[in-house]
Write an enzyme that holds these catalytic residues in place. Structure first.
Site, PDB file in Angstrom:
ATOM      1  N   GLY A  12       0.780  -1.237   0.000  1.00 35.27           N
ATOM      2  CA  GLY A  12       0.000   0.000   0.000  1.00 35.27           C
ATOM      3  C   GLY A  12       0.808   1.281   0.000  1.00 35.27           C
ATOM      4  CB  SER A  13       4.316   2.183  -0.700  1.00 34.24           C
ATOM      5  OG  SER A  13       4.550   1.761  -2.013  1.00 34.24           O
ATOM      6  NE  ARG A  69     -11.659 -12.984 -13.666  1.00 34.43           N
ATOM      7  CZ  ARG A  69     -10.484 -13.023 -13.037  1.00 34.43           C
ATOM      8  NH1 ARG A  69     -10.136 -12.040 -12.241  1.00 34.43           N
ATOM      9  NH2 ARG A  69      -9.653 -14.020 -13.202  1.00 34.43           N
ATOM     10  CG  LEU A 101     -10.936  -5.321 -11.207  1.00 30.67           C
ATOM     11  CD1 LEU A 101     -10.633  -3.840 -11.090  1.00 30.67           C
ATOM     12  CD2 LEU A 101     -11.893  -5.780 -10.108  1.00 30.67           C
ATOM     13  CG  ASN A 115      -3.342  -0.667 -12.803  1.00 27.50           C
ATOM     14  OD1 ASN A 115      -3.227  -0.906 -11.598  1.00 27.50           O
ATOM     15  ND2 ASN A 115      -2.683  -1.376 -13.720  1.00 27.50           N
ATOM     16  CG  HIS A 117       2.012  -2.374 -15.328  1.00 29.69           C
ATOM     17  ND1 HIS A 117       1.593  -3.577 -14.780  1.00 29.69           N
ATOM     18  CD2 HIS A 117       3.011  -2.677 -16.201  1.00 29.69           C
ATOM     19  CE1 HIS A 117       2.309  -4.557 -15.308  1.00 29.69           C
ATOM     20  NE2 HIS A 117       3.171  -4.046 -16.163  1.00 29.69           N
ATOM     21  CG  LEU A 152      -3.539  -7.575 -17.452  1.00 30.47           C
ATOM     22  CD1 LEU A 152      -4.285  -7.272 -16.166  1.00 30.47           C
ATOM     23  CD2 LEU A 152      -2.823  -8.912 -17.363  1.00 30.47           C
TER      24      LEU A 152
HETATM   25  C1  GAR Z   1       3.686  -1.273  -7.361  1.00 29.94           C
HETATM   26  O1  GAR Z   1       4.981  -1.366  -7.862  1.00 29.94           O
HETATM   27  C2  GAR Z   1       2.676  -1.301  -8.497  1.00 29.94           C
HETATM   28  O2  GAR Z   1       3.122  -0.635  -9.642  1.00 29.94           O
HETATM   29  C3  GAR Z   1       2.547  -2.775  -8.741  1.00 29.94           C
HETATM   30  O3  GAR Z   1       2.556  -3.358  -7.464  1.00 29.94           O
HETATM   31  C4  GAR Z   1       3.320  -2.535  -6.575  1.00 29.94           C
HETATM   32  C5  GAR Z   1       2.440  -2.215  -5.389  1.00 29.94           C
HETATM   33  O4  GAR Z   1       3.177  -1.565  -4.390  1.00 29.94           O
HETATM   34  N1  GAR Z   1       1.361  -3.071  -9.461  1.00 29.94           N
HETATM   35  C6  GAR Z   1       1.272  -4.077 -10.328  1.00 29.94           C
HETATM   36  O5  GAR Z   1       2.167  -4.855 -10.557  1.00 29.94           O
HETATM   37  C7  GAR Z   1      -0.060  -4.197 -11.020  1.00 29.94           C
HETATM   38  N2  GAR Z   1       0.020  -5.007 -12.174  1.00 29.94           N
HETATM   39  P1  GAR Z   1       2.399  -0.823  -3.210  1.00 29.94           P
HETATM   40  O6  GAR Z   1       1.385  -1.827  -2.639  1.00 29.94           O
HETATM   41  O7  GAR Z   1       3.475  -0.548  -2.196  1.00 29.94           O
HETATM   42  O8  GAR Z   1       1.752   0.398  -3.744  1.00 29.94           O
END
Ligand code: GAR
Length: 197
Positions: A12-13, A69, A101, A115, A117, A152
């Site tokens: 969750g950063s 789903r 989703l 989102n 990525h 996706l």
């Molecule tokens: C982040 O690097 C985000 O870009 C990635 O997961 C991490 C979550 O970090 N997302 C994906 O890979 C989605 N396909 P966080 O929980 O610390 O924000």
């Protein structure tokens, strides 16, 4: 003021960066929105505690509790809609939400579902982006904020950050360096989108 609902699966950063940006008056390009809820599909997500510490409402909606789903997506929709306000429907922000989703959900939130990525899309959609970028010999990697569409890791790109690959980099060091940039571009991209609405 617009409501934001953030969906997470892990630490969750990015969520914390958005909560912080929404609260700071001095933040360049203040969000003009507030984070009203954080929803995780995993009970063990570290981000839940972070959100609670910030006084943000949290919910756990375990996808494994649903047979399909579609059933999970429907329950998620019902939960998010609790946070619609007189100023309009909530903006739904995926921040490390590692669950695909379905098209009904995505179409319902078209234009207000974002989102982030950890790659320079359209390169390296999907999982293990940093390992794949290192294996391909990339000299630069990065992160992308985009609108979510049914395909996706596709959809209109709102922001990107470019990060150099250093000779000693591992997937972990690269992920950490990219993450610091994610924390900058995600709040900024949200602010820019809200200003246009
Ligand atoms: C982040 O690097 C985000 O870009 C990635 O997961 C991490 C979550 O970090 N997302 C994906 O890979 C989605 N396909 P966080 O929980 O610390 O924000």
């Amino acid at each position: 003021m617009k409501n934001i609902v953030i969906l997470i699966s892990g630490s969750g950063s990015n969520m914390a960066a958005i909560v912080g940006a929404a609260r700071r008056d001095d933040w360049a390009g203040s969000l003009g929105a507030r984070v009203v809820a954080v929803i995780s599909n995993r009970a063990g997500a570290g981000g839940l505690a972070l959100a609670s510490e910030q006084g943000v409402a949290t919910h756990v909606l375990e996808h494994r509790a649903f047979a399909t789903r579609e059933a999970f997506d429907a329950a998620l929709t019902a939960l998010i809609e609790r946070y619609d306000s007189p100023t309009g429907s909530a903006l739904v922000v995926l921040a490390g939400f590692m669950r695909i989703l379905g098209p009904v959900f995505v179409n319902r939130y078209a234009g207000r579902l974002l989102n982030i990525h950890p790659s320079l899309l359209p390169a390296f959609a999907g999982l293990h982006t940093h390992e794949r970028a290192l294996a391909a010999g990339c000299k630069f990697v990065g992160a992308t904020v985009h609108q979510v569409t049914a395909e996706l890791d596709h959809g209109p790109i709102l922001a990107q950050a470019v990060v150099p690959v250093l000779p000693a980099d591992t997937a972990q060091t690269l992920a950490a360096r990219v993450l610091t940039q994610e924390h900058l571009i995600y709040p900024r991209a949200i602010a820019e989108l809200l200003q246009k609405q």
